[in-house]
Scaffold this active site. Structure first.
Site, short mmCIF file in Angstrom:
data_model
loop_
_atom_site.label_atom_id
_atom_site.label_comp_id
_atom_site.label_asym_id
_atom_site.label_seq_id
_atom_site.Cartn_x
_atom_site.Cartn_y
_atom_site.Cartn_z
CD GLU A 1 15.98 -29.31 -24.76
OE1 GLU A 1 16.25 -30.58 -24.54
OE2 GLU A 1 16.00 -28.45 -23.66
CG HIS B 1 18.23 -31.01 -21.32
ND1 HIS B 1 16.80 -31.15 -21.78
CD2 HIS B 1 17.88 -31.37 -20.08
CE1 HIS B 1 15.84 -31.19 -20.87
NE2 HIS B 1 16.82 -31.52 -19.96
#
Length: 630
Positions: free
Chosen positions: A491, A513
């Protein structure tokens, strides 16, 4: 040892109390009047003009009394109200006032009628209180003040202190113009700007020392105090845009807090963390051994999230740094998102939404199903898994779960003895497993083949637990009818471009997320983690710490508390207690807890002790950290 020849001169309003007494009196006397708020604002404005020296004190006093319309009968309830408004750090350091009462004076432009009863409780007699007095008419109305009193005139405090002609060093503690001019006039040696209740720039800029609380003043002067180290000297650094409530909670408790709205690189953090006592992070900041080696004063790391893979917990433990996280605070948020995604995927809503956005009308019931009566398989039956179990059952789903630990079922949930059994029976599989490295590719090609044809997968746990190429293949071959993914193997550290092989596949919900990212969850986290931090800093409690033995103790009165962190090796406790015995320390309570690597002992001792014991305890072999709490 009592300092010889030193005298302490305190202001009253906004120093010993949190308020200006005449402002409080105004709120009482003007009750019920239509113009009440307007008059109170005018009184406060006049008060500030006088405090900053913009008008003479005599003029300020005359104008306020005229607006007040007060009577002698108001003074008793005023005193009662002021007792509730003693400054927080003043109230917690009553011992100083009792022990040094003969050296403490109150010089105030307020009035003895309400000051005397308050300071009497702090062992300051009326003869050491210098203040104005009211004039009353026959009906008890306050009509003025004793204009012959030196404190009724402009710069009256200067003349008052000059007439007292005190011996030794004179220190003035106050918040306004009338306080610092005593030092400017040369009749006081030091002026401490007291900013606990109000920060007046004129006073602060003319101070020898800014003292945000009495603890700081006592610390600087090496006087007895409630806590060993002033909280304003404890530096807290909060990164990654932690919710403002965390800043407020920690600041209100007296700590010095700095907010930064992004994560820092290792190099940046190594430089920034020097001198920091508490570090607050979220998921993107990496707490590496290099960072911890640079953190020369670090006591606590607070993770404002659930996961802690970004923190080297073992090295934190080795350095004596306690780590707290927020394992429960965003549970509801994650569960609600899972429920919403299950419904959206079962109804095939997202493909229909995309079509409408593209200008295409496709009203159809194909592949649109109710969730009622469907089987939900929950992998990981912890806090999130259990709450999902309850909500899913409430909307009519049959719940199955699998967990490596032996966990009792809630409601009608059925425990599966193996992951394969759960995958075979589930229409929807929701992953809620931890961030252990052992869970890499926990769901891969083999597990997808064990799932029902047309099943749905929800991953709100960790990105690396699913083999992404295998998942893409399962979606493209229709083995999976849909999926929702909130977490990814890699990420980005900040918002911007992002690529994943899952993009563009129909009936796949992709989110960045944000499973636990609701306003409520962030507020809960911003409340929970600071409370754990404050509990450790203020009392030594380590309940819910991730890497420390857990101890919870009540705060003791009339005692000192020593916190000793050491390597868990034979003989360390014996050597600690040998030092206590050598210095004839009277132990009122001692609590030890250990884990495999670490020993943590809290010792409560009588107030008076030989200060040499502190250095002796720091030198005990295998000591990691030691501090005196209060």
């Amino acid at each position: 040892m009592i300092a010889v020849g030193r005298k302490y001169v305190f202001d009253f309003d906004s120093t010993l109390t949190r308020v200006e007494a005449l402002d409080v009196l105004a709120e009482m006397t003007l009750q019920g009047r239509v113009e009440r708020e307007e008059i109170i604002k005018e009184i406060q404005h006049i008060t500030n003009l006088g405090i900053d020296g913009d008008i003479s004190f005599t003029e300020s006093l005359e104008r306020r009394i005229k607006l007040l319309g007060a009577n002698k009968k108001h003074l008793e309830p005023l005193v009662k109200e002021l007792r509730k408004k003693i400054s927080k750090s003043i109230a917690s350091n009553k011992e100083f006032f009792e022990k040094y009462s003969e050296d403490i004076y109150v010089i105030s432009c307020g009035f003895k009628e309400f000051i005397d009863p308050i300071v009497k409780e702090y062992n300051i007699p009326s003869e050491r209180v210098y203040a104005n007095t009211f004039d009353f008419d026959a009906d008890g109305n306050i009509i003025g003040f004793d204009e012959d009193n030196v404190l009724a005139s402009h710069n009256g405090k200067i003349e008052c202190l000059r007439q007292l002609d005190l011996d030794g060093e004179v220190q003035v503690i106050g918040d306004g113009y009338s306080d610092y001019v005593m030092r400017e006039a040369g009749i006081a040696h030091k002026f401490f700007a007291y900013t606990e209740n109000v920060h007046r720039e004129k006073a602060a800029s003319n101070a020898d020392h800014i003292t945000p609380n009495l603890d700081e003043f006592l610390f600087v002067n090496k006087l007895p105090r409630n806590i060993s180290y002033p909280k304003n000297r404890i530096k807290i650094l909060l990164l990654e845009n932690v919710h403002p409530i965390a800043f407020d909670n920690l600041s209100e408790d007296g700590f010095s807090v700095e907010l930064i709205d992004r994560s820092l690189s290792e190099e940046e953090l190594i430089e920034k963390v020097k001198g920091v006592h508490v570090l607050g992070i979220r998921s993107k900041t990496q707490i590496s051994p290099k960072v911890l080696d640079a953190a020369n004063k670090l006591l606590v790391v607070g993770a404002f999230c659930i996961g802690t893979t970004q923190i080297d917990l073992d090295y934190c433990q080795k350095k004596g740094v306690v780590v707290f996280n927020a394992p429960y605070s965003n549970t509801r948020s994650v569960v609600e998102l899972a429920i919403g995604q299950i419904i959206m995927l079962m109804r095939n809503i997202f493909p229909r939404s995309v079509e409408i956005h593209q200008g295409h009308w496709n009203k159809t019931a194909n592949n649109s199903k109710e969730v009622r009566g469907k089987n939900l398989g929950i992998v990981g039956y912890g806090n999130i898994g259990k709450q999902l179990s309850v909500l899913a059952e409430a909307i009519g789903m049959r719940v199955y779960y699998y967990d490596l630990e032996d966990r009792l079922a809630l409601g009608n949930a059925i425990k599966c003895s193996s992951l394969e059994d759960l995958l075979n029976v589930s229409d929807v599989v929701s992953l809620h497993i931890d961030d252990s490295k052992n869970n890499l590719n926990f769901i891969g090609e083999r597990e997808f083949n064990q799932m029902r044809d047309g099943a749905i997968l929800i991953n709100l746990s960790r990105g690396f637990v699913v083999d992404i190429p295998a998942m893409v293949n399962a979606l493209k071959t229709k083995k999976l009818a849909g999926a929702a993914v909130d977490v990814y193997p890699e990420e980005p550290a900040s918002n911007g471009p992002f690529k994943t092989a899952l993009q563009g596949i129909p009936n796949v919900i992709l989110t960045p997320h944000i499973g636990g990212s609701t306003e409520e969850a962030q507020m809960n986290i911003a409340d929970f983690v600071p409370n754990k931090i404050m509990d450790y800093i203020n009392s030594g409690n380590t309940v819910d710490a991730l890497n420390f033995p857990n101890i919870r103790l009540p705060k003791q009165n009339n005692a000192h508390r020593f916190l000793h962190i050491h390597r868990n090796l034979p003989g360390v406790m014996a050597r600690i207690n040998d030092e206590f015995a050598h210095y004839e320390m009277n132990i009122s309570g001692q609590y030890l807890s250990t884990n495999k690597e670490l020993g943590y002992v809290i010792t409560d001792l009588d107030k008076d002790y030989n200060k040499k014991v502190i250095q002796a305890l720091k030198k005990v072999e295998n000591t990691i950290k030691f501090r005196v709490l209060y």
